[in-house]
Design an enzyme around this catalytic site. Structure first.
Site, PDB file in Angstrom:
ATOM      1  N   ARG A   1       0.762  -1.245   0.000  1.00 36.17           N
ATOM      2  CA  ARG A   1       0.000   0.000   0.000  1.00 36.17           C
ATOM      3  C   ARG A   1       0.793   1.296   0.000  1.00 36.17           C
ATOM      4  O   ARG A   1       0.202   2.370   0.018  1.00 36.17           O
ATOM      5  CB  ARG A   1      -0.984  -0.008   1.183  1.00 36.17           C
ATOM      6  CG  ARG A   1      -2.063  -1.049   0.977  1.00 36.17           C
ATOM      7  CD  ARG A   1      -3.001  -1.206   2.135  1.00 36.17           C
ATOM      8  NE  ARG A   1      -3.912  -2.311   1.885  1.00 36.17           N
ATOM      9  CZ  ARG A   1      -3.635  -3.594   2.090  1.00 36.17           C
ATOM     10  NH1 ARG A   1      -2.469  -3.947   2.590  1.00 36.17           N
ATOM     11  NH2 ARG A   1      -4.524  -4.526   1.813  1.00 36.17           N
TER      12      ARG A   1
ATOM     13  N   THR B   1       3.217  -1.591   9.066  1.00 33.57           N
ATOM     14  CA  THR B   1       1.971  -2.254   8.649  1.00 33.57           C
ATOM     15  C   THR B   1       0.833  -1.241   8.573  1.00 33.57           C
ATOM     16  O   THR B   1       0.706  -0.373   9.440  1.00 33.57           O
ATOM     17  CB  THR B   1       1.588  -3.421   9.594  1.00 33.57           C
ATOM     18  OG1 THR B   1       0.271  -3.869   9.277  1.00 33.57           O
ATOM     19  CG2 THR B   1       1.657  -3.049  11.063  1.00 33.57           C
TER      20      THR B   1
ATOM     21  N   GLN C   1       3.330 -10.351   9.566  1.00 31.57           N
ATOM     22  CA  GLN C   1       2.425 -10.685   8.462  1.00 31.57           C
ATOM     23  C   GLN C   1       3.252 -10.996   7.216  1.00 31.57           C
ATOM     24  O   GLN C   1       2.702 -11.346   6.184  1.00 31.57           O
ATOM     25  CB  GLN C   1       1.505  -9.496   8.179  1.00 31.57           C
ATOM     26  CG  GLN C   1       0.613  -9.136   9.359  1.00 31.57           C
ATOM     27  CD  GLN C   1       0.009  -7.745   9.191  1.00 31.57           C
ATOM     28  OE1 GLN C   1      -1.002  -7.575   8.516  1.00 31.57           O
ATOM     29  NE2 GLN C   1       0.616  -6.742   9.793  1.00 31.57           N
TER      30      GLN C   1
ATOM     31  N   ASP D   1       8.486 -13.432   3.933  1.00 33.22           N
ATOM     32  CA  ASP D   1       9.791 -13.433   3.261  1.00 33.22           C
ATOM     33  C   ASP D   1      10.922 -14.086   4.047  1.00 33.22           C
ATOM     34  O   ASP D   1      12.049 -14.196   3.544  1.00 33.22           O
ATOM     35  CB  ASP D   1      10.182 -11.994   2.880  1.00 33.22           C
ATOM     36  CG  ASP D   1      10.159 -11.044   4.085  1.00 33.22           C
ATOM     37  OD1 ASP D   1      10.429 -11.488   5.220  1.00 33.22           O
ATOM     38  OD2 ASP D   1       9.885  -9.846   3.884  1.00 33.22           O
TER      39      ASP D   1
ATOM     40  N   CYS E   1       0.380 -35.027  -2.833  1.00 32.54           N
ATOM     41  CA  CYS E   1       0.993 -36.025  -1.947  1.00 32.54           C
ATOM     42  C   CYS E   1       1.573 -35.404  -0.676  1.00 32.54           C
ATOM     43  O   CYS E   1       2.006 -36.124   0.222  1.00 32.54           O
ATOM     44  CB  CYS E   1       2.075 -36.810  -2.690  1.00 32.54           C
ATOM     45  SG  CYS E   1       3.568 -35.847  -3.004  1.00 32.54           S
TER      46      CYS E   1
ATOM     47  N   CYS F   1       3.398 -30.138  -2.019  1.00 32.73           N
ATOM     48  CA  CYS F   1       2.575 -30.670  -3.105  1.00 32.73           C
ATOM     49  C   CYS F   1       1.140 -30.813  -2.611  1.00 32.73           C
ATOM     50  O   CYS F   1       0.895 -31.386  -1.541  1.00 32.73           O
ATOM     51  CB  CYS F   1       3.122 -32.020  -3.553  1.00 32.73           C
ATOM     52  SG  CYS F   1       1.998 -32.860  -4.681  1.00 32.73           S
TER      53      CYS F   1
ATOM     54  N   ILE G   1      11.360   2.405   9.500  1.00 32.39           N
ATOM     55  CA  ILE G   1      11.579   1.565  10.678  1.00 32.39           C
ATOM     56  C   ILE G   1      13.039   1.141  10.858  1.00 32.39           C
ATOM     57  O   ILE G   1      13.535   1.079  11.984  1.00 32.39           O
ATOM     58  CB  ILE G   1      10.616   0.359  10.676  1.00 32.39           C
ATOM     59  CG1 ILE G   1      10.669  -0.352  12.018  1.00 32.39           C
ATOM     60  CG2 ILE G   1      10.873  -0.596   9.526  1.00 32.39           C
ATOM     61  CD1 ILE G   1       9.457  -1.145  12.356  1.00 32.39           C
TER      62      ILE G   1
ATOM     63  N   HIS H   1       1.008 -15.263   8.222  1.00 25.62           N
ATOM     64  CA  HIS H   1       0.587 -15.556   6.849  1.00 25.62           C
ATOM     65  C   HIS H   1       1.493 -16.575   6.158  1.00 25.62           C
ATOM     66  O   HIS H   1       1.510 -16.649   4.936  1.00 25.62           O
ATOM     67  CB  HIS H   1       0.518 -14.249   6.044  1.00 25.62           C
ATOM     68  CG  HIS H   1      -0.525 -13.308   6.564  1.00 25.62           C
ATOM     69  ND1 HIS H   1      -0.521 -11.953   6.338  1.00 25.62           N
ATOM     70  CD2 HIS H   1      -1.636 -13.546   7.331  1.00 25.62           C
ATOM     71  CE1 HIS H   1      -1.578 -11.398   6.932  1.00 25.62           C
ATOM     72  NE2 HIS H   1      -2.258 -12.336   7.542  1.00 25.62           N
TER      73      HIS H   1
HETATM   74  P1  NAD Z   1       0.806  -2.853   3.624  1.00 22.30           P
HETATM   75  O1  NAD Z   1       1.461  -2.781   2.294  1.00 22.30           O
HETATM   76  O2  NAD Z   1      -0.669  -2.820   3.677  1.00 22.30           O
HETATM   77  O3  NAD Z   1       1.318  -1.644   4.521  1.00 22.30           O
HETATM   78  C1  NAD Z   1       2.677  -1.365   4.675  1.00 22.30           C
HETATM   79  C2  NAD Z   1       2.794  -0.169   5.592  1.00 22.30           C
HETATM   80  O4  NAD Z   1       4.162   0.007   5.900  1.00 22.30           O
HETATM   81  C3  NAD Z   1       2.295   1.131   4.987  1.00 22.30           C
HETATM   82  O5  NAD Z   1       1.456   1.762   5.932  1.00 22.30           O
HETATM   83  C4  NAD Z   1       3.567   1.933   4.738  1.00 22.30           C
HETATM   84  O6  NAD Z   1       3.381   3.317   4.949  1.00 22.30           O
HETATM   85  C5  NAD Z   1       4.507   1.373   5.763  1.00 22.30           C
HETATM   86  N1  NAD Z   1       5.916   1.386   5.386  1.00 22.30           N
HETATM   87  C6  NAD Z   1       6.480   1.099   4.179  1.00 22.30           C
HETATM   88  N2  NAD Z   1       7.822   1.138   4.270  1.00 22.30           N
HETATM   89  C7  NAD Z   1       8.108   1.470   5.552  1.00 22.30           C
HETATM   90  C8  NAD Z   1       9.317   1.652   6.274  1.00 22.30           C
HETATM   91  N3  NAD Z   1      10.513   1.526   5.696  1.00 22.30           N
HETATM   92  N4  NAD Z   1       9.234   1.978   7.596  1.00 22.30           N
HETATM   93  C9  NAD Z   1       8.032   2.138   8.207  1.00 22.30           C
HETATM   94  N5  NAD Z   1       6.853   1.977   7.574  1.00 22.30           N
HETATM   95  C10 NAD Z   1       6.897   1.625   6.271  1.00 22.30           C
HETATM   96  O7  NAD Z   1       1.404  -4.119   4.381  1.00 22.30           O
HETATM   97  P2  NAD Z   1       0.744  -5.047   5.512  1.00 22.30           P
HETATM   98  O8  NAD Z   1       0.049  -4.227   6.517  1.00 22.30           O
HETATM   99  O9  NAD Z   1       1.806  -5.975   5.939  1.00 22.30           O
HETATM  100  O10 NAD Z   1      -0.367  -5.886   4.742  1.00 22.30           O
HETATM  101  C11 NAD Z   1      -0.154  -6.411   3.452  1.00 22.30           C
HETATM  102  C12 NAD Z   1      -0.207  -7.936   3.334  1.00 22.30           C
HETATM  103  O11 NAD Z   1       0.665  -8.278   2.260  1.00 22.30           O
HETATM  104  C13 NAD Z   1       0.286  -8.719   4.500  1.00 22.30           C
HETATM  105  O12 NAD Z   1      -0.639  -9.698   4.734  1.00 22.30           O
HETATM  106  C14 NAD Z   1       1.611  -9.367   4.064  1.00 22.30           C
HETATM  107  O13 NAD Z   1       1.567 -10.747   4.311  1.00 22.30           O
HETATM  108  C15 NAD Z   1       1.642  -9.242   2.562  1.00 22.30           C
HETATM  109  N6  NAD Z   1       2.956  -8.778   2.007  1.00 22.30           N
HETATM  110  C16 NAD Z   1       4.113  -9.274   2.501  1.00 22.30           C
HETATM  111  C17 NAD Z   1       5.328  -8.847   2.001  1.00 22.30           C
HETATM  112  C18 NAD Z   1       6.598  -9.427   2.580  1.00 22.30           C
HETATM  113  O14 NAD Z   1       6.595 -10.548   3.044  1.00 22.30           O
HETATM  114  N7  NAD Z   1       7.695  -8.672   2.592  1.00 22.30           N
HETATM  115  C19 NAD Z   1       5.366  -7.884   0.992  1.00 22.30           C
HETATM  116  C20 NAD Z   1       4.149  -7.408   0.484  1.00 22.30           C
HETATM  117  C21 NAD Z   1       2.941  -7.844   1.012  1.00 22.30           C
END
Ligand code: NAD
Length: 241
Positions: free
Chosen positions: A36, A191, A103, A106, A132, A129, A232, A121
């Site tokens: 997002r 998040t 969440q 990776d 199996c 698979c 962060i 998640h």
């Molecule tokens: P999201 O994309 O909805 O929100 C990410 C938030 O992090 C945003 O509000 C953004 O402003 C903030 N953000 C971005 N970079 C930042 C930084 N460097 N420091 C501080 N804040 C920062 O992500 P979400 O809330 O985790 O939900 C999305 C879903 O997508 C989750 O369920 C997740 O499993 C999945 N997802 C995972 C990955 C991964 O594993 N790296 C990547 C993309 C999406």
């Protein structure tokens, strides 16, 4: 921001049960796009929004298209833990932090050395698979498979991630909620807090300090006694253990 980071340092110093709850924003500084942010996957042009593609029904109906997107946008063979992952691992090693609840899918918290990582998640590093049950670890095999990855038995291999429309693992939920309920300091970071049920688990927090570190506003900002709008990795690297 300096003052808020000092407040976080003080809270870290006086806490003995720190829990971290994070999302995709924790890994953007490792080069993995979130969903997002401005340059996240939502603002890129696809035929369908990412939430549709990484859903159970889409996976079942259009497995080939799912894998095209998944390999292109969700697997990162070169990504390394950043300063946020490393500081959280350091805090755990020092006995201060008791769990990372993420969440993310990776595996970067484990790569940084964190032990108690609750992956709400699932993980792209585990695959199995659907026929199996044979397990396939790592992401290279998936990347190297043309089209839909197939098992020796001919079955379709799927990632052990929770797709939209699928339920979370109950034992992972129980452990996550238990940690949150015991925490004296809960740090929420990277998040958007819009994905449920994951975002609802933080309601179990009744500890002393709630810290939110995010680049953009979240629904929990007004509840936080420590609110830091910033990256962060940059923020957590300033905390000393
Ligand atoms: P999201 O994309 O909805 O929100 C990410 C938030 O992090 C945003 O509000 C953004 O402003 C903030 N953000 C971005 N970079 C930042 C930084 N460097 N420091 C501080 N804040 C920062 O992500 P979400 O809330 O985790 O939900 C999305 C879903 O997508 C989750 O369920 C997740 O499993 C999945 N997802 C995972 C990955 C991964 O594993 N790296 C990547 C993309 C999406």
């Amino acid at each position: 921001m300096k003052e808020a980071i000092e407040k976080l340092q003080q809270a870290v110093n006086e806490s003995s049960y720190i829990v971290f709850f994070g999302g995709a924003g924790v890994s953007t500084e490792s080069g993995i796009p979130d969903f997002r942010s401005q340059d996240g996957l939502y603002s890129q042009k696809y035929k369908y929004p990412p939430e549709t593609i990484v859903s159970h029904s889409f996976f079942m109906r259009r497995t080939e298209e799912f894998y095209e997107f998944y390999k292109d946008k969700m697997l990162f063979t070169e990504a390394k833990p950043n300063a946020a992952h490393l500081k959280l691992a350091e805090l755990e090693k020092a006995g201060k932090l008791k769990a990372v609840i993420t969440q993310n899918i990776d595996g970067l918290h484990q790569a940084a050395g964190s032990k108690e990582v609750l992956e709400l998640h699932g993980s792209t590093l585990r695959n199995y698979c659907m026929s199996c049950g044979k397990k396939y670890d790592g992401i290279q095999f998936i990347m190297d498979s043309p089209g839909v990855p197939k098992c020796d038995c001919g079955g379709v291999i799927r990632p052990d991630v929770v797709l939209y429309e699928e339920g979370l693992d109950n034992s992972v939920i129980r452990r996550a909620v238990d940690h949150i309920a015991r925490a004296d300091l809960l740090i929420i970071g990277g998040t958007s807090l819009v994905v449920y049920p994951a975002a609802g688990f933080i309601d179990y927090f009744h500890g002393k300090h709630l810290c939110v570190i995010n680049m953009s506003e979240t629904s929990r900002d007004s509840m936080a006694d420590i609110l830091i709008q910033g990256k962060i990795g940059e923020v957590l690297s300033q905390i000393t253990v």
